[in-house]
Write a protein that holds these residues in place. Structure first.
Motif, PDB file in Angstrom:
ATOM      1  N   ARG A   1       5.431 -15.498  -7.253  1.00 43.12           N
ATOM      2  CA  ARG A   1       6.862 -15.785  -7.326  1.00 43.12           C
ATOM      3  C   ARG A   1       7.688 -14.624  -6.802  1.00 43.12           C
ATOM      4  N   ARG A   2       7.235 -13.394  -7.062  1.00 45.25           N
ATOM      5  CA  ARG A   2       8.019 -12.241  -6.651  1.00 45.25           C
ATOM      6  C   ARG A   2       7.786 -11.870  -5.196  1.00 45.25           C
ATOM      7  N   ARG A   3       6.732 -12.432  -4.578  1.00 47.88           N
ATOM      8  CA  ARG A   3       6.339 -12.014  -3.237  1.00 47.88           C
ATOM      9  C   ARG A   3       6.257 -10.496  -3.211  1.00 47.88           C
ATOM     10  N   ALA A   4       5.273 -10.005  -3.935  1.00 49.33           N
ATOM     11  CA  ALA A   4       5.171  -8.580  -4.235  1.00 49.33           C
ATOM     12  C   ALA A   4       4.934  -7.738  -2.988  1.00 49.33           C
ATOM     13  N   ALA A   5       4.977  -6.425  -3.202  1.00 50.36           N
ATOM     14  CA  ALA A   5       4.809  -5.473  -2.109  1.00 50.36           C
ATOM     15  C   ALA A   5       3.517  -5.728  -1.364  1.00 50.36           C
ATOM     16  N   VAL A   6       3.552  -5.527  -0.057  1.00 53.36           N
ATOM     17  CA  VAL A   6       2.398  -5.812   0.771  1.00 53.36           C
ATOM     18  C   VAL A   6       1.804  -4.517   1.283  1.00 53.36           C
ATOM     19  N   LEU A   7       0.743  -4.642   2.083  1.00 55.76           N
ATOM     20  CA  LEU A   7       0.090  -3.480   2.644  1.00 55.76           C
ATOM     21  C   LEU A   7       1.047  -2.715   3.557  1.00 55.76           C
ATOM     22  N   PRO A   8       0.883  -1.400   3.663  1.00 55.80           N
ATOM     23  CA  PRO A   8       1.792  -0.600   4.488  1.00 55.80           C
ATOM     24  C   PRO A   8       1.797  -1.074   5.932  1.00 55.80           C
ATOM     25  N   PRO A   9       2.975  -1.336   6.517  1.00 55.18           N
ATOM     26  CA  PRO A   9       3.036  -1.794   7.902  1.00 55.18           C
ATOM     27  C   PRO A   9       2.803  -0.656   8.882  1.00 55.18           C
ATOM     28  N   VAL A  10       2.400  -1.026  10.088  1.00 54.13           N
ATOM     29  CA  VAL A  10       2.250  -0.047  11.153  1.00 54.13           C
ATOM     30  C   VAL A  10       3.616   0.229  11.766  1.00 54.13           C
ATOM     31  N   ARG A  11       3.943   1.485  11.969  1.00 51.27           N
ATOM     32  CA  ARG A  11       5.252   1.856  12.502  1.00 51.27           C
ATOM     33  C   ARG A  11       5.470   1.202  13.868  1.00 51.27           C
ATOM     34  N   GLY A  12       6.608   0.593  14.024  1.00 54.86           N
ATOM     35  CA  GLY A  12       6.941  -0.036  15.290  1.00 54.86           C
ATOM     36  C   GLY A  12       6.554  -1.499  15.356  1.00 54.86           C
ATOM     37  N   HIS A  13       5.647  -1.922  14.496  1.00 58.06           N
ATOM     38  CA  HIS A  13       5.212  -3.319  14.491  1.00 58.06           C
ATOM     39  C   HIS A  13       5.265  -3.867  13.070  1.00 58.06           C
ATOM     40  N   GLY A  14       5.990  -3.162  12.193  1.00 58.13           N
ATOM     41  CA  GLY A  14       5.909  -3.461  10.771  1.00 58.13           C
ATOM     42  C   GLY A  14       6.494  -4.780  10.354  1.00 58.13           C
TER      43      GLY A  14
ATOM     44  N   VAL B   1      -1.090 -16.742  -0.160  1.00 60.17           N
ATOM     45  CA  VAL B   1      -2.117 -17.780  -0.045  1.00 60.17           C
ATOM     46  C   VAL B   1      -3.340 -17.423  -0.883  1.00 60.17           C
ATOM     47  N   LEU B   2      -3.810 -16.187  -0.779  1.00 62.22           N
ATOM     48  CA  LEU B   2      -5.023 -15.786  -1.491  1.00 62.22           C
ATOM     49  C   LEU B   2      -4.832 -15.835  -3.004  1.00 62.22           C
ATOM     50  N   LEU B   3      -3.669 -15.412  -3.482  1.00 56.39           N
ATOM     51  CA  LEU B   3      -3.416 -15.425  -4.921  1.00 56.39           C
ATOM     52  C   LEU B   3      -3.270 -16.837  -5.475  1.00 56.39           C
ATOM     53  N   SER B   4      -2.913 -17.776  -4.620  1.00 52.65           N
ATOM     54  CA  SER B   4      -2.669 -19.145  -5.087  1.00 52.65           C
ATOM     55  C   SER B   4      -3.891 -20.053  -4.948  1.00 52.65           C
TER      56      SER B   4
ATOM     57  N   TYR C   1      -9.261  -9.049  -3.129  1.00 53.20           N
ATOM     58  CA  TYR C   1      -8.926 -10.207  -3.960  1.00 53.20           C
ATOM     59  C   TYR C   1     -10.239 -10.693  -4.555  1.00 53.20           C
ATOM     60  N   GLN C   2     -10.270 -10.825  -5.878  1.00 54.01           N
ATOM     61  CA  GLN C   2     -11.546 -11.117  -6.514  1.00 54.01           C
ATOM     62  C   GLN C   2     -11.404 -12.110  -7.652  1.00 54.01           C
ATOM     63  N   ARG C   3     -12.515 -12.772  -7.934  1.00 51.08           N
ATOM     64  CA  ARG C   3     -12.709 -13.499  -9.181  1.00 51.08           C
ATOM     65  C   ARG C   3     -13.664 -12.607  -9.968  1.00 51.08           C
ATOM     66  N   LEU C   4     -14.906 -13.003 -10.149  1.00 50.50           N
ATOM     67  CA  LEU C   4     -15.880 -12.046 -10.669  1.00 50.50           C
ATOM     68  C   LEU C   4     -16.258 -11.052  -9.575  1.00 50.50           C
ATOM     69  N   ARG C   5     -16.310 -11.524  -8.337  1.00 50.14           N
ATOM     70  CA  ARG C   5     -16.628 -10.680  -7.182  1.00 50.14           C
ATOM     71  C   ARG C   5     -15.501 -10.778  -6.163  1.00 50.14           C
TER      72      ARG C   5
ATOM     73  N   GLU D   1       1.622 -16.762  12.009  1.00 54.11           N
ATOM     74  CA  GLU D   1       1.547 -17.681  10.874  1.00 54.11           C
ATOM     75  C   GLU D   1       0.615 -18.846  11.178  1.00 54.11           C
ATOM     76  N   ARG D   2       0.541 -19.227  12.433  1.00 46.42           N
ATOM     77  CA  ARG D   2      -0.387 -20.284  12.831  1.00 46.42           C
ATOM     78  C   ARG D   2      -1.828 -19.864  12.538  1.00 46.42           C
ATOM     79  N   ASP D   3      -2.140 -18.592  12.776  1.00 46.12           N
ATOM     80  CA  ASP D   3      -3.481 -18.089  12.464  1.00 46.12           C
ATOM     81  C   ASP D   3      -3.754 -18.163  10.963  1.00 46.12           C
ATOM     82  N   VAL D   4      -2.737 -17.859  10.158  1.00 42.76           N
ATOM     83  CA  VAL D   4      -2.905 -17.941   8.703  1.00 42.76           C
ATOM     84  C   VAL D   4      -3.222 -19.377   8.298  1.00 42.76           C
ATOM     85  N   GLU D   5      -2.520 -20.333   8.882  1.00 45.31           N
ATOM     86  CA  GLU D   5      -2.777 -21.745   8.583  1.00 45.31           C
ATOM     87  C   GLU D   5      -4.205 -22.128   8.964  1.00 45.31           C
ATOM     88  N   ARG D   6      -4.665 -21.632  10.112  1.00 47.43           N
ATOM     89  CA  ARG D   6      -6.032 -21.922  10.552  1.00 47.43           C
ATOM     90  C   ARG D   6      -7.063 -21.289   9.622  1.00 47.43           C
ATOM     91  N   ALA D   7      -6.690 -20.164   9.004  1.00 42.75           N
ATOM     92  CA  ALA D   7      -7.643 -19.414   8.185  1.00 42.75           C
ATOM     93  C   ALA D   7      -7.742 -19.927   6.753  1.00 42.75           C
TER      94      ALA D   7
END
Length: 283
Positions: A165-178, A191-194, A210-214, A266-272
């Motif tokens: 719900r909060r769309r929490a902080a993400v991994l550090p972006p690369v400068r210039g392409h963040g 997607v992974l959390l849901s 991202y894990q369950r037991l593993r 985002e299209r790649d995310v949908e495919r994945a």
């Protein structure tokens, strides 16, 4: 065909022996010690000690049937472990080497309780604690088959639903392409959390697991033009697409998993998403 009725172990030690012999395969945890003494003052023995695939210390406690004390007992030992970090790191160094001992993830210690069953009060209790706790129900089938089922899994931090719900902080972006890549990483995180209940997220310097037991997915910090995700899906069972999926079995990389997924849009995310689900089911 003969039906094999599920049964409880004849003794708690039977469960412990099989789990300890297959701990990495079952839980993604490297086995360190059995019946580990906490010393004469504390006066206890930890059933099993291990180190998970993200470097977090793990206490495993077993009960043959239903035992309301297993969670409190495990938390008692987890508290002892947090107060004896140097001793644990020395154990890791002896068993797995100095390189593994250095980056132990003390911010995310875990308790895994394996028992014949748990009550609804047990399930409620783990959700009230700040620790990462997994309740796992076991059953034997025949003489040598062991089945495990996760009854409850709590990360010990903010719940997965709250993070989505909060769309929490993400991994550090690369400068210039963040901008675009940061949004892409945020979409992957959501997607992974849901994907289902009991998904927890563990942050390491080189990746986010991202894990369950593993672990079932590891997301690396964005590169210049893409985001790399490593999955536990079997590359041999996937139609590999150049520039999108790659078999990295035997190749060094951060995180865990043999299937590399390269995301640029985002299209790649949908495919994945279908691959994420396969990996989640395998985890």
């Amino acid at each position: 065909m003969t039906d094999v009725a599920p049964r409880l172990a004849d003794a708690e030690a039977d469960v412990q022996s099989i789990v300890e012999g297959n701990m990495e395969k079952l839980f993604g945890v490297r086995f360190l010690a059995s019946e580990y003494s906490t010393g004469p003052v504390h006066g206890g023995r930890i059933d099993s000690l291990g180190l998970d695939e993200n470097g977090a210390p793990v206490v495993v406690e077993y009960k043959r049937g239903v035992d309301s004390g297993v969670i409190n007992q495990g938390l008692f030992y987890l508290g002892w472990l947090m107060d004896h970090r140097a001793e644990f790191q020395h154990l890791v160094r002896d068993r797995l080497g100095a390189t593994t001992a250095a980056p132990v993830l003390w911010s995310a210690p875990r308790l895994i309780c394996v028992a014949g069953d748990f009550t609804r009060y047990d399930v409620h209790a783990v959700r009230e604690h700040r620790r990462s706790i997994d309740l796992v129900r076991y059953r034997f089938f025949g003489q040598d088959l062991l089945g495990l089922e996760t009854v409850a899994s709590v990360s010990g931090r903010t719940s997965a639903a709250g993070r989505v719900r909060r769309r929490a902080a993400v991994l550090p972006p690369v400068r210039g392409h963040g901008g675009a890549l940061a949004e892409l990483a945020e979409a992957v995180d959501e997607v992974l959390l849901s994907l289902g209940d009991g998904v927890s997220r563990v942050q390491r310097k080189q990746y986010r697991a991202y894990q369950r037991l593993r672990n079932f997915a590891c997301v690396c910090p964005p590169q210049k033009t893409k985001l790399l995700v490593y999955l536990k899906a079997d590359p041999r069972e996937v139609d590999l697409i150049p520039g999108f999926t790659r078999d990295v079995t035997g190749l060094g990389h951060h995180g865990t998993g043999d299937l590399e997924v390269q995301l640029r849009s985002e299209r790649d995310v949908e495919r994945a998403v279908s691959l994420f689900r396969v990996s989640y089911a395998a985890g």
